[in-house]
Every structure is written in C-alpha cells, then in structure tokens.
Design a protein around this motif. Structure first.
Motif, short mmCIF file in Angstrom:
data_model
loop_
_atom_site.label_atom_id
_atom_site.label_comp_id
_atom_site.label_asym_id
_atom_site.label_seq_id
_atom_site.Cartn_x
_atom_site.Cartn_y
_atom_site.Cartn_z
N VAL A 140 0.93 -1.35 -0.03
CA VAL A 140 -0.05 -0.11 -0.05
C VAL A 140 0.94 1.24 -0.02
O VAL A 140 0.53 2.23 -0.64
CB VAL A 140 -0.92 0.16 1.26
N CYS A 141 2.13 1.18 0.58
CA CYS A 141 2.81 2.56 0.76
C CYS A 141 3.61 2.67 -0.46
O CYS A 141 3.79 3.73 -1.00
CB CYS A 141 3.88 2.46 1.60
N ASP A 142 3.81 1.65 -1.41
CA ASP A 142 4.67 1.87 -2.83
C ASP A 142 3.41 2.02 -4.01
O ASP A 142 3.83 2.21 -5.02
CB ASP A 142 5.35 0.49 -3.15
N HIS A 143 2.20 1.96 -3.51
CA HIS A 143 1.19 2.26 -4.49
C HIS A 143 0.95 3.66 -5.09
O HIS A 143 1.23 4.54 -4.34
CB HIS A 143 -0.06 1.67 -4.14
N PRO A 144 1.00 3.84 -6.51
CA PRO A 144 0.97 5.26 -6.98
C PRO A 144 -0.20 5.90 -6.34
O PRO A 144 -0.09 7.21 -6.20
CB PRO A 144 0.91 4.86 -8.26
N SER A 145 -1.17 5.39 -6.14
CA SER A 145 -2.39 6.11 -5.54
C SER A 145 -1.92 6.59 -4.09
O SER A 145 -2.73 7.85 -3.91
CB SER A 145 -3.74 5.23 -5.46
N THR A 146 -1.23 5.92 -3.47
CA THR A 146 -0.81 6.62 -2.08
C THR A 146 -0.08 7.73 -2.22
O THR A 146 -0.36 8.86 -1.69
CB THR A 146 0.05 5.33 -1.18
N ALA A 147 1.06 7.80 -3.21
CA ALA A 147 1.73 8.92 -3.32
C ALA A 147 0.79 10.16 -3.89
O ALA A 147 1.05 11.22 -3.45
CB ALA A 147 2.82 8.57 -4.71
N ARG A 148 -0.30 9.91 -4.80
CA ARG A 148 -0.97 11.10 -5.20
C ARG A 148 -1.86 11.43 -4.16
O ARG A 148 -2.01 12.76 -3.85
CB ARG A 148 -1.76 10.42 -6.24
N TYR A 149 -2.38 10.53 -3.23
CA TYR A 149 -3.32 10.78 -2.26
C TYR A 149 -2.69 11.85 -1.05
O TYR A 149 -3.06 12.77 -0.71
CB TYR A 149 -3.63 9.59 -1.40
N ILE A 150 -1.36 11.46 -0.67
CA ILE A 150 -0.65 12.16 0.34
C ILE A 150 -0.16 13.46 -0.37
O ILE A 150 -0.21 14.51 0.28
CB ILE A 150 0.65 11.32 0.90
N ALA A 151 0.17 13.43 -1.55
CA ALA A 151 0.78 14.71 -2.18
C ALA A 151 -0.52 15.59 -2.07
O ALA A 151 -0.46 16.88 -2.00
CB ALA A 151 1.01 14.31 -3.65
N THR A 152 -1.78 15.20 -2.55
CA THR A 152 -2.82 16.18 -2.39
C THR A 152 -3.33 16.69 -1.22
O THR A 152 -3.54 17.87 -1.08
CB THR A 152 -4.08 15.28 -3.03
N LYS A 153 -3.19 15.84 -0.22
CA LYS A 153 -3.58 16.38 1.33
C LYS A 153 -2.58 17.23 1.62
O LYS A 153 -2.83 18.28 2.10
CB LYS A 153 -3.33 15.14 2.15
N LEU A 154 -1.07 17.10 1.40
CA LEU A 154 -0.26 18.14 1.61
C LEU A 154 -0.46 19.46 0.89
O LEU A 154 -0.27 20.50 1.67
CB LEU A 154 1.30 17.65 1.30
N CYS A 155 -0.48 19.19 -0.49
CA CYS A 155 -0.79 20.69 -1.08
C CYS A 155 -1.89 21.28 -0.79
O CYS A 155 -2.24 22.45 -0.66
CB CYS A 155 -0.74 20.19 -2.69
N ARG A 156 -3.22 20.46 -0.24
CA ARG A 156 -4.21 21.17 0.37
C ARG A 156 -4.00 21.99 1.56
O ARG A 156 -4.73 22.94 1.86
CB ARG A 156 -5.40 20.32 0.33
N ARG A 157 -2.97 21.32 2.49
CA ARG A 157 -2.75 21.78 3.78
C ARG A 157 -1.93 23.01 3.72
O ARG A 157 -1.95 24.07 4.44
CB ARG A 157 -2.20 20.79 4.61
N PHE A 158 -1.15 22.92 2.83
CA PHE A 158 -0.06 24.18 2.55
C PHE A 158 -0.06 25.19 1.46
O PHE A 158 0.26 26.27 1.40
CB PHE A 158 1.47 23.39 2.56
N ILE A 159 -0.81 24.88 0.56
CA ILE A 159 -0.78 25.70 -0.69
C ILE A 159 -2.44 26.22 -0.87
O ILE A 159 -2.68 27.65 -0.68
CB ILE A 159 -0.56 24.79 -2.16
N ILE A 202 9.63 12.02 4.29
CA ILE A 202 8.65 13.02 4.42
C ILE A 202 9.37 14.23 4.39
O ILE A 202 8.72 15.23 3.75
CB ILE A 202 7.94 12.86 5.72
N ARG A 203 10.47 14.52 4.83
CA ARG A 203 11.53 15.54 4.41
C ARG A 203 11.47 16.09 3.14
O ARG A 203 11.25 16.95 2.69
CB ARG A 203 12.70 15.47 5.19
N GLN A 204 11.87 14.85 2.27
CA GLN A 204 12.22 15.31 0.98
C GLN A 204 10.90 15.52 0.17
O GLN A 204 10.72 16.52 -0.77
CB GLN A 204 12.87 14.04 0.31
N THR A 205 9.69 14.87 0.45
CA THR A 205 8.67 15.42 -0.01
C THR A 205 8.12 16.61 0.28
O THR A 205 7.57 17.45 -0.45
CB THR A 205 7.36 14.20 0.50
N LEU A 206 8.34 16.93 1.57
CA LEU A 206 7.89 18.55 1.77
C LEU A 206 9.05 19.53 1.14
O LEU A 206 8.35 20.51 0.72
CB LEU A 206 8.12 18.71 3.59
N ARG A 207 10.15 19.12 0.99
CA ARG A 207 10.99 20.29 0.27
C ARG A 207 10.46 20.13 -0.95
O ARG A 207 10.52 21.38 -1.44
CB ARG A 207 12.39 19.57 0.39
#
Length: 250
Positions: free
Chosen positions: A193-212, A235-240
C-alpha cells in the motif's frame, strides 16, 4: 507530565487528566516550539491517523500513540509511520484490529482497520482498491492484539498471536501473499500500500491542500507525488519538493 510516562503507567492516571495534559502539551509546543513546521506536521498526521480518545482503552493509550507514533515519525518515513500506526495499541482498539481474528474456518475477519488503511491512510477513497482487497488485507492483519489492564506490567503491549491469524494465501491489489507468512503478512501489506501510486497521489494532494490551496493545484500535486515516490516516502524530501513548487511560492 503524565504524557511522557511508560505506556503501562498511563493506566495509573484519570483519563480526563491525560486528555487535559495531552491538549496542554500540544498547545504549548504549538506556541513556543522553534520547530514550527514539525508541529504543523504533527497536527497533519494526527488528523490523518485519527483516533478518538473516548473509545475504551484509547482513553489511556491515545497519549502513547501521539508520542511514539505521530511525534516520533512525523518528519521521518511514511512507511515507518504507517507500520507503527498499524500496530499501535490505540489504533488496534479504535478500529477493532484487536478483534480481527480467524480461529476457525467459519470466522470472518474484522475489516474495520483494513478499510480505513486503504481508504484514509494510504490509497484514498478513489485509489483503485475493491471490497475484495479490503477483506484480503483484513485476513493479512488478523492476529494482532494488545494486553489490557489486568496485565499491569505489560499493559498496552502489542503482540502477534499466530493462533488468531489466517494463514492461507491472500491476494492484495494484484499481489500474491503466500500462505504461512504469519506476522510478515503485515509487512507485505504495508509495502504494497505504501508503494502504490495512488498513495503517492493521495498524500501529495493532502499536503498541497494543507500548505498551498484547496482544491490542491494539479501541477503541484504531481510534483509532490513524484518526489514522494522517488524518495520512497521520505517525508522531509517530499515536503522540500512541495515547498519548492511555484504554487507554494505564489
């Protein structure tokens, strides 16, 4: 402070005191901490891996989850965060994972946590999983439980009980998990589940919604999702990557 005590000693406190201390701890750190991005991420993951403290032993163990799962891994690796959350005593109680057992062929595994793992913690509601995937993940995660208050010295300790586990072959999101994996079935599921492309998209969407912005800008989401995948959930590299998008600068 009560919230920094060993897990078993949490049971010595009135739950109302624990909740008040946890609230005060959060507010003081939010106001005075020099690591403000860290505190924002603690808040972000607390919502993401939501646990209601009023349910059963969560009244005592929510504070441990906040300390040992959320705060410890808030700026670490997403896979580690999911793994620790999956075997958190508070999460096992809140989403009935401790009641997920297959002792005889007629037992049906409890799917509550499996559904939330896919729908809210990793792939997202439109992430491409099916009801069959939910049930197969529930089978994989059967057998994990915790010791409650009668065992004072071991209270809140999580362990895998092979007698409560479904040892058959499972099929999760197109992957076959061989029979006889025991406790390692959980590791296989977390990897999938952590390597699934949907997870990358889902977490990215939530981060961008929170910060942008809300809704999250598509270009930024794609950049952050790509960074999340390339960094294997760091997580650090993703936030960067998110902080370096044009959308964030604007």
């Amino acid at each position: 402070e009560s919230v920094v005590q060993p897990t078993a000693e949490m049971y010595e406190y009135d739950p109302r005191r624990l909740l008040a201390d946890l609230t005060q701890y959060k507010l003081l750190r939010g106001v005075y901490s020099k690591r403000q991005l860290f505190e924002v991420m603690v808040d972000f993951w607390t919502d993401h891996f939501n646990i209601v403290s009023e349910k059963a032993d969560c009244r005592w163990l929510k504070a441990t989850d906040d300390r040992d799962v959320i705060r410890r891994h808030a700026m670490g690796n997403f896979r580690d965060l999911v793994r620790q959350s999956a075997t958190s005593a508070a999460m096992l109680i809140y989403l009935d994972g401790h009641d997920n057992k297959v002792i005889d062929p007629n037992d049906r595994p409890n799917e509550n946590y499996a559904r939330e793992l896919l729908e809210l913690h990793t792939l997202g509601v439109h992430g491409g999983y099916t009801q069959r995937d939910v049930m197969e993940v529930a089978r994989c995660l059967s057998g994990w439980t915790y010791e409650n208050r009668p065992y004072r010295l071991r209270a809140g300790r999580v362990a895998f009980d092979p007698k409560r586990h479904d040892h058959g072959e499972k099929h999760v999101l197109g992957h076959t998990i061989p029979a006889g994996g025991g406790a390692d079935d959980l590791e296989r599921v977390i990897d999938i589940v952590c390597d699934h492309p949907s997870t990358a998209r889902y977490i990215a969407t939530k981060l961008c919604r929170r910060f942008i912005a809300d809704p999250a800008p598509d270009d930024a989401v794609q950049q952050v999702a790509d960074a999340f995948t390339a960094a294997q959930g760091d997580i650090r590299q993703t936030l960067r990557a998110m902080l370096n998008t044009d959308a964030f600068a604007e």
